[in-house]
Design a protein around this motif. Structure first.
Motif, PDB file in Angstrom:
ATOM      1  N   UNK A  30     -22.026  16.672  -8.790  1.00  0.00           N
ATOM      2  CA  UNK A  30     -21.390  17.253  -9.972  1.00  0.00           C
ATOM      3  C   UNK A  30     -19.921  17.566  -9.722  1.00  0.00           C
ATOM      4  N   UNK A  31     -19.070  17.154 -10.645  1.00  0.00           N
ATOM      5  CA  UNK A  31     -17.632  17.422 -10.534  1.00  0.00           C
ATOM      6  C   UNK A  31     -17.200  18.363 -11.647  1.00  0.00           C
ATOM      7  N   UNK A  32     -16.239  19.237 -11.329  1.00  0.00           N
ATOM      8  CA  UNK A  32     -15.794  20.216 -12.318  1.00  0.00           C
ATOM      9  C   UNK A  32     -14.277  20.228 -12.459  1.00  0.00           C
ATOM     10  N   UNK A  33     -13.858  20.698 -13.629  1.00  0.00           N
ATOM     11  CA  UNK A  33     -12.451  20.953 -13.919  1.00  0.00           C
ATOM     12  C   UNK A  33     -12.275  22.467 -13.875  1.00  0.00           C
ATOM     13  N   UNK A  34     -11.277  22.915 -13.154  1.00  0.00           N
ATOM     14  CA  UNK A  34     -10.956  24.340 -13.082  1.00  0.00           C
ATOM     15  C   UNK A  34      -9.750  24.556 -13.978  1.00  0.00           C
ATOM     16  N   UNK A  35      -9.964  25.305 -15.048  1.00  0.00           N
ATOM     17  CA  UNK A  35      -8.871  25.605 -15.980  1.00  0.00           C
ATOM     18  C   UNK A  35      -8.279  26.960 -15.653  1.00  0.00           C
ATOM     19  N   UNK A  36      -6.971  26.972 -15.464  1.00  0.00           N
ATOM     20  CA  UNK A  36      -6.271  28.231 -15.224  1.00  0.00           C
ATOM     21  C   UNK A  36      -5.725  28.789 -16.520  1.00  0.00           C
ATOM     22  N   UNK A  37      -5.776  30.114 -16.662  1.00  0.00           N
ATOM     23  CA  UNK A  37      -5.296  30.796 -17.862  1.00  0.00           C
ATOM     24  C   UNK A  37      -4.351  31.934 -17.465  1.00  0.00           C
ATOM     25  N   UNK A  38      -3.513  32.328 -18.407  1.00  0.00           N
ATOM     26  CA  UNK A  38      -2.573  33.430 -18.189  1.00  0.00           C
ATOM     27  C   UNK A  38      -2.555  34.315 -19.429  1.00  0.00           C
ATOM     28  N   UNK A  39      -2.179  35.563 -19.227  1.00  0.00           N
ATOM     29  CA  UNK A  39      -1.976  36.456 -20.370  1.00  0.00           C
ATOM     30  C   UNK A  39      -0.599  36.157 -20.967  1.00  0.00           C
ATOM     31  N   UNK A  40      -0.338  36.728 -22.127  1.00  0.00           N
ATOM     32  CA  UNK A  40       0.903  36.412 -22.846  1.00  0.00           C
ATOM     33  C   UNK A  40       2.100  37.249 -22.409  1.00  0.00           C
ATOM     34  N   UNK A  41       1.917  38.112 -21.406  1.00  0.00           N
ATOM     35  CA  UNK A  41       3.091  38.869 -20.952  1.00  0.00           C
ATOM     36  C   UNK A  41       3.922  37.958 -20.054  1.00  0.00           C
ATOM     37  N   UNK A  42       5.059  37.552 -20.558  1.00  0.00           N
ATOM     38  CA  UNK A  42       5.941  36.616 -19.862  1.00  0.00           C
ATOM     39  C   UNK A  42       6.250  35.430 -20.767  1.00  0.00           C
ATOM     40  N   UNK A  43       7.175  34.572 -20.299  1.00  0.00           N
ATOM     41  CA  UNK A  43       7.563  33.399 -21.087  1.00  0.00           C
ATOM     42  C   UNK A  43       6.445  32.357 -21.079  1.00  0.00           C
ATOM     43  N   UNK A  44       6.364  31.609 -22.146  1.00  0.00           N
ATOM     44  CA  UNK A  44       5.300  30.621 -22.284  1.00  0.00           C
ATOM     45  C   UNK A  44       5.362  29.549 -21.185  1.00  0.00           C
ATOM     46  N   UNK A  45       6.553  29.035 -20.885  1.00  0.00           N
ATOM     47  CA  UNK A  45       6.666  28.003 -19.851  1.00  0.00           C
ATOM     48  C   UNK A  45       6.294  28.559 -18.474  1.00  0.00           C
ATOM     49  N   UNK A  46       6.645  29.797 -18.207  1.00  0.00           N
ATOM     50  CA  UNK A  46       6.282  30.447 -16.947  1.00  0.00           C
ATOM     51  C   UNK A  46       4.758  30.593 -16.852  1.00  0.00           C
ATOM     52  N   UNK A  47       4.133  31.035 -17.952  1.00  0.00           N
ATOM     53  CA  UNK A  47       2.685  31.225 -17.968  1.00  0.00           C
ATOM     54  C   UNK A  47       1.940  29.907 -17.797  1.00  0.00           C
ATOM     55  N   UNK A  48       2.508  28.832 -18.314  1.00  0.00           N
ATOM     56  CA  UNK A  48       1.900  27.512 -18.144  1.00  0.00           C
ATOM     57  C   UNK A  48       1.850  27.150 -16.650  1.00  0.00           C
ATOM     58  N   UNK A  49       2.972  27.341 -15.960  1.00  0.00           N
ATOM     59  CA  UNK A  49       3.039  27.044 -14.522  1.00  0.00           C
ATOM     60  C   UNK A  49       2.132  27.991 -13.727  1.00  0.00           C
ATOM     61  N   UNK A  50       2.120  29.258 -14.112  1.00  0.00           N
ATOM     62  CA  UNK A  50       1.295  30.245 -13.422  1.00  0.00           C
ATOM     63  C   UNK A  50      -0.193  29.908 -13.567  1.00  0.00           C
ATOM     64  N   UNK A  51      -0.595  29.479 -14.752  1.00  0.00           N
ATOM     65  CA  UNK A  51      -2.013  29.147 -14.950  1.00  0.00           C
ATOM     66  C   UNK A  51      -2.413  27.947 -14.092  1.00  0.00           C
ATOM     67  N   UNK A  52      -1.518  26.998 -13.904  1.00  0.00           N
ATOM     68  CA  UNK A  52      -1.794  25.863 -13.029  1.00  0.00           C
ATOM     69  C   UNK A  52      -1.951  26.345 -11.581  1.00  0.00           C
ATOM     70  N   UNK A  53      -1.070  27.241 -11.154  1.00  0.00           N
ATOM     71  CA  UNK A  53      -1.148  27.764  -9.785  1.00  0.00           C
ATOM     72  C   UNK A  53      -2.463  28.524  -9.570  1.00  0.00           C
ATOM     73  N   UNK A  54      -2.940  29.220 -10.591  1.00  0.00           N
ATOM     74  CA  UNK A  54      -4.215  29.940 -10.471  1.00  0.00           C
ATOM     75  C   UNK A  54      -5.366  28.954 -10.290  1.00  0.00           C
ATOM     76  N   UNK A  55      -5.376  27.904 -11.098  1.00  0.00           N
ATOM     77  CA  UNK A  55      -6.425  26.888 -10.968  1.00  0.00           C
ATOM     78  C   UNK A  55      -6.361  26.234  -9.592  1.00  0.00           C
ATOM     79  N   UNK A  56      -5.149  25.956  -9.126  1.00  0.00           N
ATOM     80  CA  UNK A  56      -4.987  25.344  -7.801  1.00  0.00           C
ATOM     81  C   UNK A  56      -5.441  26.283  -6.687  1.00  0.00           C
TER      82      UNK A  56
END
Length: 191
Positions: A120-146
């Motif tokens: 079985x293979x899975x996708x790990x989706x990273x999420x962020x709260x809205x405190x901060x800039x949207x582009x920053x949160x996008x990168x942060x959510x990727x780092x969390x998933x990683x």
């Protein structure tokens, strides 16, 4: 002309009996009381996990499974369990560092679940709260998933079974960003 003159048998087997009716004369059958193919000397192929798929054809001979290769499949129920366990994986604000013993225990439990479903293979989706800039949160959510992926790999999960996806702040829990702590999360999906 009888290959077995002392016992009654079948003409097509040279006069020898075939107790298990597998087409192999008992004298040549290593398992004369249980039917099996000639390729396995008249014995049935072993099925260690009793899933109906012979070990020779079973990619997971010690784990019962109904997948085409004999392995357990990643069901929605199993994925739901992984996500429930994953609810305990926490991140600090502005951080991709996994926090606390509960988070580490959750990752170890997820690894155990994945061990039971080795294909079985899975996708790990990273999420962020809205405190901060949207582009920053996008990168942060990727780092969390990683971070989660890297920790699972460190625990022994095959990297080929894990992929990551950044969701940024686009999918807050409960439809809003009132729960900042719980919006800093990861979720798991089938690949």
């Amino acid at each position: 002309d009888d290959a077995c003159p002392e016992v009654a048998g079948l003409v097509e087997l040279g006069g020898c009996p075939d107790a298990d009716e597998d087409g192999i004369a008992d004298k040549d059958d290593e398992c004369p009381d249980v039917a099996g193919p000639a390729e396995n000397k008249g014995c049935p192929w072993p099925d260690t996990d009793n899933d109906g798929i012979a070990d020779k054809d079973d990619a997971c001979p010690e784990l019962s499974g109904k997948g085409e290769n004999g392995c357990p499949i990643l069901t929605d129920e199993v994925l739901s369990t992984i996500n429930q366990v994953g609810d305990n994986i926490l991140f600090a604000s502005n951080s991709s560092k996994i926090q606390g013993e509960a988070s580490m225990a959750a990752l170890e439990n997820i690894k155990k679940i994945l061990d039971e479903i080795p294909t079985g293979s899975i996708v790990i989706e990273g999420h962020a709260s809205a405190d901060g800039r949207e582009d920053y949160n996008q990168k942060l959510s990727l780092k969390r998933a990683e971070s989660v992926r890297d920790k699972l790999i460190e625990l022994g999960v095959d990297a080929a079974r894990l992929s990551v996806k950044a969701m940024g702040e686009s999918q807050p829990l409960n439809g809003d960003d009132s729960d900042l702590v719980n919006n800093r999360r990861v979720e798991f999906y089938k690949q």
